[in-house]
Scaffold this motif. Structure first.
Motif: not given
Length: 722
Positions: A54-73
């Protein structure tokens, strides 16, 4: 046991770096998520951390990426970003040097772990096929296709070897005989006419007289045609230096003059092809070559002894169509040309080749014309004055499909002011009926009267006085109110002079002839600006000052203004000015007195700083009197406009009290709250179960909607991480 490690600044900065690369189109989202996951997992292992799947797996990274892109935009919906991510985004926007320093602080350590390979990639630039730029004074340093290295000692070598690799995988899709990008010449096909041909397959040549920039543009075009993913082609390059270029030019060996070659067996081979290859000769086939030699021997026809020379001669004896070589006789060219001439001589402006071949299938089959492309190639030779579009043939200048169809409709209409769709279909027999329908509806030359009936605008009558009166009226109304209603125009004698028009058609005709180009039409509202007026503001003005108002009344007003019901605009206006007391009735807020502090306190005991369905408030016994009996509709209005701590969130305004009351500062959008609600429930996470659960709880007014599958997937991820 693996430990749970909070994100640090380097991880957040790396995530943002890749998010920006995704936004720029440099890498795909899938690749970015995969690479970040791999880097961070390897980084943790190198530091001696015990990690699990589970550590920094693609599912977790994908969710973090979504939150970050939302914040960035700057988005207000979607997953909420953590405090660390918000700080990193802010740092990037305000101090890029400090942001880069975070990444650089670990760059040495990361490169030591990875070795020199990564350093090599960083020195080179990566070709971004999503952008157009110059590649002058550069040279390729590395190229892979689907992970396989491609020899690329120069841009030209890269071009040849990469296209050869493409051809092996996508031969059936290859644009043989066509142009790539903006080129006017054939890029792939017969070597005839090419300046620098290179064979990429048997009988298939590539024009290689192309600049470095042109090579990238043509590779991009070829990838689009063959549907090759940008992730499959990786090209690194660096600057070559003008001194090196100059030295290359100085030392280059002058090109030898190639003697001009001309075919000698065209007549003999053309006769053989016409006699024995009615359905075409397959270029590059040894079996076909052997058969052709047998036919020549049987008929005592002399052909070149060398297969290479014979292949070259064959290509000059016919025309390449759909990958096959055909020899077209003069009689066939004349026959087909005369046949098409007879169609155009009737006055037709345009012929759709697909319809033409369907209507005269037997005639074309008798002459062994088996495809639209073959028909066009015959006509290109016999009638070079025709224009050939993708789907059409016209007898004169280049015309778009739409313009050609409109021309033919007006020709058939003649002096008639009203035309019928069915009659047009019958008379324009070489134009598809759906194309006729589209041109009638899309052209300003026609106005819709009723089903299948159109008015020809060139017969529209309007006097100078009526035109002036309409222009003056619209100018005054827009100056005074910001808009004018088309239903209020002073039409004068226009309806009588154009008696064929229905009321709706009259509005369209008047706007098209008199107002279009000066004003904009939004439903039934005319404005000077393209973005029109705020419909909600107009509906709010309609509600303000009223003691009571029904939903149906506001819907009727919206229809009057815009020509459409616009329920969401209507409900937004009602909620924004009045208080809802039942399913159809709103009353003025002057009849309501909310004790905001006490009501907010009661709500805080139920949901605190989170959220809850509206229907979860099951009793109003403790709510202070407000001048009207409490119910869920009154609660909706309170949360929508009066509460200091909570607000109403709905997917769409509805009559079922379906929606959410949420704490105002909770950074979650509607979908985020649905995901969380599903995750913390005890239900099975399937679309049917989740949809039914949301409906039963009053979270949504429907059981099924478009993004339910996404909600289910995100809910599973949340449940797994809890």
């Amino acid at each position: 046991m693996a430990i749970r490690k909070f994100w640090d600044k380097y991880e957040a900065a790396l995530l943002l770096k890749y998010a920006i690369l995704v936004e720029e189109g440099t890498v795909s989202l899938t690749s970015a998520v995969s690479e970040v996951s791999e880097i961070l997992r390897n980084r943790a292992v190198s530091r001696g951390l015990l990690i699990d799947d589970c550590f920094r797996n693609v599912n977790g990274i994908s969710m973090q990426m979504s939150a970050l892109r939302n914040c960035y935009q700057g988005g207000t919906k979607g997953l909420a970003a953590s405090k660390l991510i918000r700080e990193i985004v802010s740092l990037y926007k305000t101090d890029k040097i400090a942001f880069e320093r975070i990444l650089q602080e670990e760059s040495v350590e990361i490169e030591n772990l990875k070795g020199t390979a990564n350093r090599m990639v960083d020195e080179n630039k990566l070709v971004n096929f999503a952008e157009t730029r110059s590649y002058a004074h550069t040279k390729p340093t590395n190229c892979t296709y689907k992970g396989t290295p491609i020899v690329c000692v120069s841009w030209n070598a890269l071009y040849i070897n990469l296209v050869r690799a493409f051809y092996k995988d996508y031969a059936l899709s290859f644009p043989v005989g066509k142009q790539l990008s903006s080129s006017e010449r054939i890029d792939i096909g017969d070597s005839k006419g090419m300046t620098y041909p290179k064979e990429i397959a048997d009988g298939v040549f590539l024009e290689c007289n192309v600049s470095a920039t042109g090579i990238i543009n043509k590779v991009r075009a070829l990838m689009n045609v063959c549907n090759i993913s940008p992730d499959d082609v990786v090209v690194h390059y660096c600057r070559s230096g003008q001194n090196a270029d100059a030295a290359d030019k100085k030392n280059a060996t002058p090109k030898e003059k190639v003697p001009v070659w001309s075919p000698k067996y065209t007549k003999e081979l053309s006769d053989l092809l016409q006699a024995h290859y009615h359905y075409g000769f397959r270029i590059g086939s040894p079996i076909e070559m052997m058969r052709l030699r047998n036919y020549a021997d049987a008929e005592s026809i002399v052909v070149p002894e060398s297969d290479e020379e014979l292949d070259r001669e064959i290509k000059m004896a016919g025309v390449l169509i759909d990958g096959m070589l055909f020899a077209l006789s003069d009689s066939l060219l004349d026959d087909v040309g005369a046949f098409i001439d007879s169609i155009f001589s009737s006055g037709a402006c345009v012929v759709f080749t697909e319809v033409l071949m369907e209507k005269h299938l037997d005639w074309f089959e008798e002459r062994l014309i088996i495809s639209e492309e073959m028909l066009k190639e015959i006509l290109r030779k016999s009638r070079p004055g025709y224009y050939f579009g993708h789907n059409i043939i016209t007898a004169g200048n280049k015309l778009s499909e739409h313009d050609a169809i409109v021309h033919d409709i007006l020709r058939i209409a003649g002096n008639s002011s009203v035309i019928l769709f069915d009659e047009m279909v019958q008379q324009l027999q070489y134009i598809p009926s759906d194309k006729i329908a589209w041109s009638l509806s899309a052209s300003q030359e026609f106005v819709w009267i009723s089903e299948g009936k159109y008015f020809v605008m060139q017969h529209f009558l309007v006097g100078n006085e009526d035109e002036t009166a309409i222009l003056d009226f619209v100018a005054r109304e827009c100056e005074r109110n910001g808009f004018a209603s088309i239903t209020d125009l002073p039409f004068g004698s226009i309806p009588d002079d154009n008696y064929e028009l229905s009321v709706t058609a009259l509005y369209s005709a008047v706007f098209t002839r008199i107002l279009k180009g000066r004003y904009y039409l939004h439903g039934k509202i005319i404005t000077k600006e393209s973005d029109g007026v705020d419909i909600t503001a107009l509906l709010k003005a309609f509600c303000v000052g009223r003691d009571e108002c029904s939903v149906s009344e506001v819907l009727a007003r919206a229809t009057e203004l815009t020509g459409a019901i616009n329920k969401q605009y209507s409900m937004e206006a009602l909620y924004g000015t009045m208080v809802r007391v039942d399913v159809d009735r709103f009353v003025s807020e002057k009849y309501i007195s909310f004790d905001v502090e006490r009501i907010d306190h009661l709500l805080s005991e139920v949901l605190g700083d989170r959220f809850t369905p509206i229907k979860s408030i099951t009793t109003f016994a403790l709510f202070p009197a407000c001048g009207i009996s409490w119910n869920h509709y009154v609660l909706e209005s309170f949360c929508y406009r009066f509460s200091n701590k909570y607000r109403l969130v709905v997917m769409n305004y509805n009559d079922k009290n379906a929606g959410i009351i949420k704490f105002k500062d909770l950074p979650l959008g509607y979908t985020d709250m649905l995901c969380e609600a599903a995750a913390v429930s005890n239900i099975e996470l399937t679309q049917d179960c989740v949809g039914q659960y949301f409906f039963d709880c009053g979270l949504t007014a429907k059981r099924k909607y478009s993004n339910l599958s996404e909600i289910v997937e995100r809910a599973r991820n949340i449940r797994e991480e809890r």
